[in-house]
Design an enzyme around this catalytic site. Structure first.
Site, PDB file in Angstrom:
ATOM      1  N   ASP A  36       0.814  -1.231   0.000  1.00 43.69           N
ATOM      2  CA  ASP A  36       0.000   0.000   0.000  1.00 43.69           C
ATOM      3  C   ASP A  36       0.842   1.274   0.000  1.00 43.69           C
ATOM      4  OD1 ASP A  36      -2.246  -1.719   0.308  1.00 43.69           O
ATOM      5  OD2 ASP A  36      -1.898  -1.758   2.470  1.00 43.69           O
ATOM      6  N   LYS A  39       2.234   2.092  -5.008  1.00 42.85           N
ATOM      7  CA  LYS A  39       2.905   1.491  -6.183  1.00 42.85           C
ATOM      8  C   LYS A  39       2.109   1.725  -7.454  1.00 42.85           C
ATOM      9  CE  LYS A  39       2.949  -2.701  -4.461  1.00 42.85           C
ATOM     10  NZ  LYS A  39       2.653  -2.438  -3.056  1.00 42.85           N
ATOM     11  N   LYS A  41       0.329   4.159  -8.574  1.00 40.52           N
ATOM     12  CA  LYS A  41       0.565   5.421  -9.270  1.00 40.52           C
ATOM     13  C   LYS A  41       1.924   5.393  -9.978  1.00 40.52           C
ATOM     14  CE  LYS A  41       1.564  10.214  -8.734  1.00 40.52           C
ATOM     15  NZ  LYS A  41       1.506  11.458  -8.001  1.00 40.52           N
ATOM     16  N   ASN A  61      -5.065 -10.748  -3.402  1.00 43.96           N
ATOM     17  CA  ASN A  61      -4.849 -10.072  -2.109  1.00 43.96           C
ATOM     18  C   ASN A  61      -4.447  -8.613  -2.327  1.00 43.96           C
ATOM     19  OD1 ASN A  61      -2.436 -10.995  -3.236  1.00 43.96           O
ATOM     20  ND2 ASN A  61      -1.511 -11.592  -1.299  1.00 43.96           N
ATOM     21  N   ALA A  62      -3.832  -8.317  -3.469  1.00 48.93           N
ATOM     22  CA  ALA A  62      -3.409  -6.945  -3.760  1.00 48.93           C
ATOM     23  C   ALA A  62      -4.619  -6.105  -4.146  1.00 48.93           C
ATOM     24  CB  ALA A  62      -2.416  -6.955  -4.911  1.00 48.93           C
ATOM     25  N   GLY A  63      -4.528  -4.823  -3.890  1.00 55.33           N
ATOM     26  CA  GLY A  63      -5.617  -3.948  -4.300  1.00 55.33           C
ATOM     27  C   GLY A  63      -5.097  -2.547  -4.460  1.00 55.33           C
ATOM     28  N   HIS A  64      -5.347  -1.944  -5.602  1.00 51.02           N
ATOM     29  CA  HIS A  64      -4.947  -0.553  -5.751  1.00 51.02           C
ATOM     30  C   HIS A  64      -5.852   0.190  -6.718  1.00 51.02           C
ATOM     31  CE1 HIS A  64      -2.200  -2.981  -8.333  1.00 51.02           C
ATOM     32  NE2 HIS A  64      -2.748  -2.222  -9.237  1.00 51.02           N
ATOM     33  N   THR A  65      -5.845   1.486  -6.529  1.00 51.06           N
ATOM     34  CA  THR A  65      -6.708   2.340  -7.341  1.00 51.06           C
ATOM     35  C   THR A  65      -5.836   3.199  -8.237  1.00 51.06           C
ATOM     36  OG1 THR A  65      -8.161   2.426  -5.439  1.00 51.06           O
ATOM     37  CG2 THR A  65      -8.558   4.053  -7.150  1.00 51.06           C
ATOM     38  N   THR A 155      -5.839 -11.534   3.966  1.00 55.33           N
ATOM     39  CA  THR A 155      -6.968 -10.973   3.227  1.00 55.33           C
ATOM     40  C   THR A 155      -8.054 -12.028   3.008  1.00 55.33           C
ATOM     41  OG1 THR A 155      -5.889 -11.542   1.146  1.00 55.33           O
ATOM     42  CG2 THR A 155      -5.487  -9.326   1.992  1.00 55.33           C
ATOM     43  N   GLN A 250       2.178  -6.218  -2.862  1.00 51.33           N
ATOM     44  CA  GLN A 250       2.552  -6.222  -1.437  1.00 51.33           C
ATOM     45  C   GLN A 250       3.873  -5.462  -1.230  1.00 51.33           C
ATOM     46  OE1 GLN A 250       1.553  -9.660  -2.696  1.00 51.33           O
ATOM     47  NE2 GLN A 250      -0.454  -8.808  -2.352  1.00 51.33           N
ATOM     48  N   THR A 327      -9.852  -5.034   1.429  1.00 51.66           N
ATOM     49  CA  THR A 327     -10.656  -5.447   2.578  1.00 51.66           C
ATOM     50  C   THR A 327     -11.348  -4.276   3.286  1.00 51.66           C
ATOM     51  OG1 THR A 327      -8.749  -5.237   4.020  1.00 51.66           O
ATOM     52  CG2 THR A 327      -9.134  -7.413   3.056  1.00 51.66           C
ATOM     53  N   ARG A 329     -10.093  -2.502   5.456  1.00 47.09           N
ATOM     54  CA  ARG A 329      -9.594  -2.359   6.831  1.00 47.09           C
ATOM     55  C   ARG A 329      -8.785  -1.068   6.998  1.00 47.09           C
ATOM     56  NH1 ARG A 329      -6.436  -7.926   7.737  1.00 47.09           N
ATOM     57  NH2 ARG A 329      -5.876  -7.535   5.579  1.00 47.09           N
ATOM     58  N   LYS A 357       3.161  10.389  -1.060  1.00 49.25           N
ATOM     59  CA  LYS A 357       2.357  10.978   0.020  1.00 49.25           C
ATOM     60  C   LYS A 357       3.115  11.960   0.916  1.00 49.25           C
ATOM     61  CE  LYS A 357      -1.530   7.948   0.237  1.00 49.25           C
ATOM     62  NZ  LYS A 357      -2.505   7.287   1.071  1.00 49.25           N
TER      63      LYS A 357
END
Ligand code: IMP
Length: 452
Positions: A36, A39, A41, A61-65, A155, A250, A327, A329, A357
């Site tokens: 998180d 990555k 972007k 399990n990975a998640g990104h926007t 996850t 990850q 998730t 979370r 960030k």
């Protein structure tokens, strides 16, 4: 080049590249902390200069926007390079794929405007990738409940059990789905033992061979348009003639070998993982960009020496919108940890840093950076990472304190334009981490990026 109208449905979400900036080196993008790090972007930015994007490990399990043309797209398994025209996106041999998650992700992207025809043209699945079967997800859920307070905080996507079967040589690979005769032999070999353990160890329902065969046919049909059986030819040509972006998931501290074991995932996010998971070997890699946040976050269980459980941690969480994509979370937050960064640079094979960030600190009068750990029992101070996580309760961070810049950095266009206080913080962060900072990001948009 294909016409846009041929590959799209509805509004065009795909990015057209007017002119390639330059031919760049084959690059791996590695999460350098606990995942998180932003990555997506960085991968999205660098994908512009690549011909082929290969995801090399992990699963759904990975998640990104990714924000493209003002619209948000969610990714788990599919490389975000799919949002570009004229790029091959490979789900590599090192990845584990849940066919239903894959189908769901693709369906959502199609409803967001990426056409089916474009997917068929651009997306390829490696036949040696392993398939996450329903029992993997069931076992993941069961194991987490059974571990109680010692749970990993997974996850629950079945990642660990899929890799367990892969290494136990009893996994089902994508290519198995396409040969009913050998699949039948394989099921005869693995199913009796699997059923025994499902029933006797986990108290779960066994699977009949007929049901699994029917399931495998369904999975075969989902994968059929994308499986690249001629992968040796395609990847040979890719290795010789194309620019490659290796996409990690990850982060180094979640690596099965080098992470905070056992609070880790079950694959190798480190740069070296790309050499194996993308079928290219180490010499295809010229650069490894480690993505760090200006602070640090973690989801799930496991130690975290610079964790902030006070209002400062809450402030970082709120401003940084630190909630998981997969998730939902809340992510635990803490100050930048250079002990982790130095370790990550070493074992992750990181040659340069992308820092994301930084803008989250725009309203912080004071910023801390952990330069070393002090062992509270012995008083010893060290800048090297203690790998036995059960000892982490014995360590406290040794902080260096920096004056905040207290102004908006979200519109700064160049490194020189950053306030002096931010430059001082970044300079020190670079020094203690041991790799040069190449990219600084101060917001989710592409424009909010500085190349140093
Ligand atoms: P698993 O990968 O689902 O087995 O989970 C193992 C650990 O890795 C847990 O602490 C998860 O929260 C963490 N994890 C897995 N994938 C990600 C990710 O993409 N970002 C952050 N943490 C992750």
């Amino acid at each position: 080049m294909r016409l846009k109208s041929q590959i799209l449905t509805g509004a065009n979400p795909l990015k057209t590249i007017k002119a390639r900036r330059k031919t760049v080196e084959n690059t791996v993008v590695v999460g350098a902390q606990f995942g998180d790090e932003g990555k997506a972007k960085i991968t999205d930015l660098l994908a512009e200069n690549a011909d082929v994007v290969i995801r090399y490990q992990g699963g759904s399990n990975a998640g990104h926007t990714v924000v493209s043309n003002g619209k948000k797209y969610k990714f788990h398994l599919i490389p975000s390079g799919i949002l570009y025209e004229n790029k091959i996106c490979f789900i590599g041999a090192g990845v584990v794929i849940n066919p239903l998650d894959f189908q769901k992700e693709m369906t959502e992207l199609i409803s967001d405007g990426v056409s089916e025809a474009h997917f068929k043209e651009a997306l390829k699945i490696h036949p040696l990738a392993h398939v996450t079967m329903p029992w993997h997800t069931e076992i993941d859920g069961y194991s987490e409940s059974a571990l109680g307070k010692n749970k990993i905080g997974t996850t629950k996507k079945g990642i660990g059990p899929t890799y367990t079967d892969k290494y136990a040589r009893s996994g089902i690979r994508v290519e198995d789905l396409f040969n009913e005769e050998t699949l039948s032999e394989k099921l005869d070999a693995i199913l009796p033992l699997k059923n025994k353990s499902l029933e006797k160890v986990y108290g779960l329902q066994p699977y009949s061979k007929e049901d699994v065969t029917a399931l495998c046919r369904k999975y075969r049909d989902i994968f059929a348009p994308f499986v690249c059986f001629e992968w040796q030819k395609v990847l040979d040509d890719t290795k010789r003639n194309k620019t490659i972006l290796f996409e990690g998931a990850q982060g180094v501290l979640l690596d099965i070998d080098y992470g905070t074991y056992p609070y880790v995932t079950s694959s190798n996010p480190v740069g070296g993982g790309a050499a194996v998971g993308a079928s290219m070997g180490p010499l295809a890699i010229k650069e490894v960009i480690g993505v760090f946040k200006a602070y640090i976050t973690r989801v799930g269980e496991g130690p975290f020496v610079t964790e902030l459980t006070d209002e400062t941690g809450e402030k970082i969480q709120k401003i940084g919108a630190e909630f998981g994509v997969t998730t939902g979370r809340a992510r635990r937050c803490g100050w930048f940890d250079a002990v982790i960064a130095k370790y990550s640079v070493l074992v992750g094979g990181i040659s340069s840093i992308a820092l994301t960030k930084l803008d989250v600190f725009d309203t912080f009068p004071e910023i801390k950076l952990c330069a070393a750990y002090r062992n509270v029992k012995t008083g010893e101070v060290s800048e090297y990472y203690p790998t036995n996580v059960y000892t982490h309760k014995d360590y406290e961070p040794v902080y260096e304190v920096f004056k905040g810049w207290m102004c908006d950095t979200t519109n700064v266009k160049s490194f020189d334009g950053l306030p002096d206080e931010a430059k001082i913080y970044l300079k020190r962060l670079e020094e203690v981490s041991g790799a040069p900072i190449k990219i600084v990001s101060t917001g989710p948009d592409r424009e909010q990026t500085m190349f140093v």
